[in-house]
Design an enzyme around this catalytic site. Structure first.
Site: not given
Ligand code: GLP
Length: 236
Positions: A67, A136, A138, A143
């Site tokens: 992404d 959440d 995702h 989402e």
């Molecule tokens: C972002 C990314 C996700 C990732 C998520 C969790 O929103 N788009 O790919 O898994 O954050 O992030 P973290 O690993 O910092 O908790």
């Protein structure tokens, strides 16, 4: 599903890196699906060490990232392209031109999504997809919703995601409201999926995603249907 619970983030990172490096050792021309966020940082650090020790060669690897924020150029400090360049690509020998991140500044985001899916197909699909998980539920930036979206598409970020990601920006107002993300088809068609989650704050969502009902309200829950899923969780 293989669910591996480990005692700390260091161990999680070493195991995840070991799985990815083993994939590349066994198939040097692997297509790796890569992720951003804080969770994969330790994994990338271990992959860099394995490369520096001469244990793994990334010269034939191709990568596709999940992404990107809409509106951030690749050189923006908080763009996912920049994150990948700084935290992995510039420190291993993967050819930069074989690394792919959706273009969040494309004038036609819908077309960018279709082109990205065509690119993944032309590479022969993803051999191993690394994923984190949002609070959440995702994955990528898919989402919670009332349906799953198949292809790479533009999404409006949830308020909770904007809040969670605000820590990387000067203020919450600077967090982009939209992103482009690989959809469930791209992720589910990966031959192997490796999801990493750490911290007590992720415990509840991890339980919901992997031991609860499969629902687009918890996007990661669809992974329960994947034939080769490994989840590594550490609460510390
Ligand atoms: C972002 C990314 C996700 C990732 C998520 C969790 O929103 N788009 O790919 O898994 O954050 O992030 P973290 O690993 O910092 O908790």
């Amino acid at each position: 599903m293989k669910f591996i619970e480990v005692e700390n983030y260091e161990k999680l990172s070493r195991i995840a890196s070991g799985i990815i490096c083993a994939q590349v050792i066994v198939k040097p021309c692997s297509v790796l699906g890569l992720a951003t966020g804080s969770s994969p940082l330790g994994t990338y650090k271990n992959m860099i060490e394995a490369y520096e020790n001469g244990d793994v060669d990334f010269s034939k690897v191709k990568s596709v990232n999940l992404d990107e924020y809409v509106g951030l150029t690749g050189d923006h400090e908080q763009s996912y392209r920049r994150f990948m360049n700084d935290n992995l690509f510039s420190k291993i020998n993967i050819p930069m031109e074989e690394t792919h991140v959706p273009n969040g500044c494309a004038t036609d985001i819908e077309k960018e999504g279709k082109d990205y899916d065509a690119l993944i197909k032309s590479l022969g699909g993803i051999d191993l997809q690394l994923l984190g998980i949002g609070l959440d539920g995702h994955i990528g930036f898919n989402e919670p919703d009332s349906f799953f979206t198949a292809g790479t598409h533009k999404v409006e970020l949830d308020e909770s995601t904007i809040e969670a990601n605000a820590r990387f920006f000067q203020s919450k107002d600077e967090v982009p409201r939209f992103a482009i993300t690989m959809g469930m088809e791209g992720i589910m068609q990966a031959k192997k999926v490796l999801l990493i989650a750490n911290g007590a704050a992720k415990k509840e969502i991890v339980e919901k995603a992997f031991y609860g009902p499969i629902t687009p309200e918890v996007p990661a829950s669809i992974l329960q249907l994947h034939p080769d899923l490994t989840v590594i969780y550490s609460k510390n």
